[in-house]
Every structure is written in C-alpha cells, then in structure tokens.
Write a protein that holds these residues in place. Structure first.
Motif, PDB file in Angstrom:
ATOM      1  N   GLU A   1       0.825  -1.208   0.000  1.00 42.56           N
ATOM      2  CA  GLU A   1       0.000   0.000   0.000  1.00 42.56           C
ATOM      3  C   GLU A   1       0.860   1.259   0.000  1.00 42.56           C
ATOM      4  O   GLU A   1       0.632   2.179  -0.799  1.00 42.56           O
ATOM      5  CB  GLU A   1      -0.922   0.005   1.212  1.00 42.56           C
ATOM      6  N   THR A   2       1.849   1.319   0.861  1.00 42.41           N
ATOM      7  CA  THR A   2       2.703   2.510   0.897  1.00 42.41           C
ATOM      8  C   THR A   2       3.545   2.638  -0.365  1.00 42.41           C
ATOM      9  O   THR A   2       3.790   3.748  -0.841  1.00 42.41           O
ATOM     10  CB  THR A   2       3.625   2.499   2.133  1.00 42.41           C
ATOM     11  N   SER A   3       3.975   1.513  -0.933  1.00 41.56           N
ATOM     12  CA  SER A   3       4.765   1.562  -2.170  1.00 41.56           C
ATOM     13  C   SER A   3       3.948   2.101  -3.326  1.00 41.56           C
ATOM     14  O   SER A   3       4.434   2.932  -4.106  1.00 41.56           O
ATOM     15  CB  SER A   3       5.296   0.177  -2.523  1.00 41.56           C
ATOM     16  N   ILE A   4       2.717   1.649  -3.449  1.00 39.03           N
ATOM     17  CA  ILE A   4       1.872   2.116  -4.549  1.00 39.03           C
ATOM     18  C   ILE A   4       1.520   3.583  -4.348  1.00 39.03           C
ATOM     19  O   ILE A   4       1.531   4.370  -5.299  1.00 39.03           O
ATOM     20  CB  ILE A   4       0.612   1.245  -4.667  1.00 39.03           C
ATOM     21  N   ARG A   5       1.229   3.968  -3.126  1.00 40.85           N
ATOM     22  CA  ARG A   5       0.860   5.372  -2.880  1.00 40.85           C
ATOM     23  C   ARG A   5       2.030   6.327  -3.091  1.00 40.85           C
ATOM     24  O   ARG A   5       1.827   7.456  -3.521  1.00 40.85           O
ATOM     25  CB  ARG A   5       0.311   5.529  -1.474  1.00 40.85           C
ATOM     26  N   THR A   6       3.251   5.907  -2.803  1.00 38.45           N
ATOM     27  CA  THR A   6       4.385   6.821  -2.940  1.00 38.45           C
ATOM     28  C   THR A   6       5.037   6.758  -4.312  1.00 38.45           C
ATOM     29  O   THR A   6       5.365   7.801  -4.879  1.00 38.45           O
ATOM     30  CB  THR A   6       5.458   6.527  -1.870  1.00 38.45           C
TER      31      THR A   6
ATOM     32  N   MET B   1      -7.291  -0.188  -6.948  1.00 38.26           N
ATOM     33  CA  MET B   1      -6.827  -1.245  -6.056  1.00 38.26           C
ATOM     34  C   MET B   1      -7.825  -1.548  -4.944  1.00 38.26           C
ATOM     35  O   MET B   1      -7.978  -2.705  -4.553  1.00 38.26           O
ATOM     36  CB  MET B   1      -5.466  -0.879  -5.453  1.00 38.26           C
ATOM     37  N   LEU B   2      -8.499  -0.542  -4.453  1.00 32.70           N
ATOM     38  CA  LEU B   2      -9.499  -0.807  -3.415  1.00 32.70           C
ATOM     39  C   LEU B   2     -10.663  -1.610  -3.980  1.00 32.70           C
ATOM     40  O   LEU B   2     -11.249  -2.445  -3.294  1.00 32.70           O
ATOM     41  CB  LEU B   2      -9.975   0.505  -2.793  1.00 32.70           C
ATOM     42  N   TRP B   3     -10.987  -1.368  -5.254  1.00 31.91           N
ATOM     43  CA  TRP B   3     -12.057  -2.135  -5.890  1.00 31.91           C
ATOM     44  C   TRP B   3     -11.633  -3.600  -6.056  1.00 31.91           C
ATOM     45  O   TRP B   3     -12.419  -4.511  -5.799  1.00 31.91           O
ATOM     46  CB  TRP B   3     -12.393  -1.513  -7.246  1.00 31.91           C
ATOM     47  N   VAL B   4     -10.383  -3.822  -6.443  1.00 39.21           N
ATOM     48  CA  VAL B   4      -9.876  -5.188  -6.598  1.00 39.21           C
ATOM     49  C   VAL B   4      -9.766  -5.873  -5.238  1.00 39.21           C
ATOM     50  O   VAL B   4     -10.117  -7.050  -5.092  1.00 39.21           O
ATOM     51  CB  VAL B   4      -8.502  -5.183  -7.319  1.00 39.21           C
ATOM     52  N   LEU B   5      -9.309  -5.146  -4.229  1.00 36.57           N
ATOM     53  CA  LEU B   5      -9.141  -5.739  -2.911  1.00 36.57           C
ATOM     54  C   LEU B   5     -10.468  -6.048  -2.228  1.00 36.57           C
ATOM     55  O   LEU B   5     -10.524  -6.906  -1.349  1.00 36.57           O
ATOM     56  CB  LEU B   5      -8.296  -4.827  -2.015  1.00 36.57           C
ATOM     57  N   ASP B   6     -11.533  -5.379  -2.621  1.00 39.84           N
ATOM     58  CA  ASP B   6     -12.850  -5.671  -2.055  1.00 39.84           C
ATOM     59  C   ASP B   6     -13.551  -6.826  -2.769  1.00 39.84           C
ATOM     60  O   ASP B   6     -14.587  -7.302  -2.312  1.00 39.84           O
ATOM     61  CB  ASP B   6     -13.740  -4.430  -2.088  1.00 39.84           C
ATOM     62  N   ALA B   7     -12.988  -7.287  -3.879  1.00 35.09           N
ATOM     63  CA  ALA B   7     -13.567  -8.409  -4.621  1.00 35.09           C
ATOM     64  C   ALA B   7     -13.310  -9.706  -3.863  1.00 35.09           C
ATOM     65  O   ALA B   7     -12.359  -9.824  -3.090  1.00 35.09           O
ATOM     66  CB  ALA B   7     -12.943  -8.481  -6.013  1.00 35.09           C
ATOM     67  N   PRO B   8     -14.157 -10.711  -4.081  1.00 32.23           N
ATOM     68  CA  PRO B   8     -13.931 -12.005  -3.421  1.00 32.23           C
ATOM     69  C   PRO B   8     -12.611 -12.638  -3.872  1.00 32.23           C
ATOM     70  O   PRO B   8     -12.221 -12.558  -5.031  1.00 32.23           O
ATOM     71  CB  PRO B   8     -15.108 -12.858  -3.887  1.00 32.23           C
ATOM     72  N   THR B   9     -11.945 -13.275  -2.942  1.00 32.54           N
ATOM     73  CA  THR B   9     -10.653 -13.901  -3.210  1.00 32.54           C
ATOM     74  C   THR B   9     -10.775 -14.967  -4.299  1.00 32.54           C
ATOM     75  O   THR B   9      -9.923 -15.074  -5.179  1.00 32.54           O
ATOM     76  CB  THR B   9     -10.100 -14.531  -1.922  1.00 32.54           C
ATOM     77  N   VAL B  10     -11.852 -15.729  -4.239  1.00 32.72           N
ATOM     78  CA  VAL B  10     -12.068 -16.793  -5.227  1.00 32.72           C
ATOM     79  C   VAL B  10     -12.137 -16.206  -6.628  1.00 32.72           C
ATOM     80  O   VAL B  10     -11.508 -16.714  -7.562  1.00 32.72           O
ATOM     81  CB  VAL B  10     -13.369 -17.562  -4.905  1.00 32.72           C
ATOM     82  N   LEU B  11     -12.880 -15.135  -6.785  1.00 31.34           N
ATOM     83  CA  LEU B  11     -13.067 -14.518  -8.099  1.00 31.34           C
ATOM     84  C   LEU B  11     -11.757 -13.945  -8.633  1.00 31.34           C
ATOM     85  O   LEU B  11     -11.429 -14.124  -9.810  1.00 31.34           O
ATOM     86  CB  LEU B  11     -14.133 -13.427  -8.012  1.00 31.34           C
ATOM     87  N   VAL B  12     -10.999 -13.279  -7.794  1.00 31.73           N
ATOM     88  CA  VAL B  12      -9.746 -12.668  -8.228  1.00 31.73           C
ATOM     89  C   VAL B  12      -8.763 -13.729  -8.710  1.00 31.73           C
ATOM     90  O   VAL B  12      -8.183 -13.619  -9.794  1.00 31.73           O
ATOM     91  CB  VAL B  12      -9.123 -11.819  -7.095  1.00 31.73           C
ATOM     92  N   PHE B  13      -8.583 -14.791  -7.924  1.00 33.32           N
ATOM     93  CA  PHE B  13      -7.618 -15.825  -8.316  1.00 33.32           C
ATOM     94  C   PHE B  13      -8.115 -16.651  -9.501  1.00 33.32           C
ATOM     95  O   PHE B  13      -7.320 -17.094 -10.330  1.00 33.32           O
ATOM     96  CB  PHE B  13      -7.264 -16.722  -7.136  1.00 33.32           C
ATOM     97  N   ALA B  14      -9.419 -16.858  -9.616  1.00 34.89           N
ATOM     98  CA  ALA B  14      -9.947 -17.593 -10.770  1.00 34.89           C
ATOM     99  C   ALA B  14      -9.760 -16.795 -12.062  1.00 34.89           C
ATOM    100  O   ALA B  14      -9.366 -17.354 -13.094  1.00 34.89           O
ATOM    101  CB  ALA B  14     -11.415 -17.925 -10.549  1.00 34.89           C
ATOM    102  N   LEU B  15     -10.027 -15.498 -12.021  1.00 35.01           N
ATOM    103  CA  LEU B  15      -9.823 -14.671 -13.213  1.00 35.01           C
ATOM    104  C   LEU B  15      -8.343 -14.547 -13.561  1.00 35.01           C
ATOM    105  O   LEU B  15      -7.981 -14.561 -14.738  1.00 35.01           O
ATOM    106  CB  LEU B  15     -10.435 -13.288 -13.006  1.00 35.01           C
ATOM    107  N   LEU B  16      -7.506 -14.450 -12.544  1.00 29.00           N
ATOM    108  CA  LEU B  16      -6.072 -14.397 -12.790  1.00 29.00           C
ATOM    109  C   LEU B  16      -5.576 -15.709 -13.403  1.00 29.00           C
ATOM    110  O   LEU B  16      -4.751 -15.707 -14.321  1.00 29.00           O
ATOM    111  CB  LEU B  16      -5.329 -14.089 -11.496  1.00 29.00           C
TER     112      LEU B  16
END
Length: 107
Positions: A55-60, A71-86
């Motif tokens: 978080e600090t690396s991306i912000r700075t 990133m907040l939109w991706v981080l609020d997504a379900p873990t299953v959905l994120v890893f399945a799409l990836l």
C-alpha cells in the motif's frame, strides 16, 4: 519456456482459488450463512506487513489515484473470483494452439 511459466502460474492461481472456495464454504457452513472473504481480508490474515508495504509503495511510487479507486475495488472483490480470473488470464496467455497443418492429410 515462457508458456510453461504462465501455465504453471495459472495452475497455482487456480489452486489458490480452490483453497479460498473451500475455506469460504467451510465458513459458510459453520456460520449457517453465506460467507465470502475479500482479497483484502485474506491478504491481511496471511501477511499484514506485506499488505501495508504494498500500500505505501503504490501510494508513494505510483499515483495515489491508482490505489484509491482501482486497487481498493480489486481488494474488495472475493478472493475466489480474483484468483480464478487471474488463472484464466495466465492460462490464456500460456495456451498453445493446436497445429492445424496436416489435420486433414491422409495417413
């Protein structure tokens, strides 16, 4: 060789998606209610220090606008959905098409 790496990463992401689905299913059965874990909660439960570091690396180093809406939109997504799409994306990159030459040739 590069395709092999993408397919290996795809299988790892698919395995993580299945593990996350099993954990969410077990929590849902235990709570008698549907439980879906977000990527943020999963990441913070595994390693809160690395989450804060990213978080600090991306912000700075990158735009802070990149963190807030995207990133907040991706981080609020379900873990299953994120890893399945990836996994689907990585497998599509590493997919080897069948050779069409000689397909209809006499044998």
């Amino acid at each position: 060789m590069l395709r092999l790496i993408f397919r290996l990463l795809a299988y790892i992401c698919l395995s993580l998606a299945i593990i996350a689905a099993v954990l969410d299913a077990a929590r849902s059965v235990g709570a008698s209610n549907l439980v879906i874990t977000s990527l943020r909660d999963s990441w913070q439960s595994v390693s809160a220090n690395s989450f804060a570091l990213v978080e600090t690396s991306i912000r700075t180093h990158l735009y802070s606008i990149f963190w807030d809406p995207l990133m907040l939109w991706v981080l609020d997504a379900p873990t299953v959905l994120v890893f399945a799409l990836l996994a689907l994306l990585l497998y599509a990159i590493g997919y080897r098409r069948a050779d069409k030459t000689g397909r209809f040739a006499a044998r």
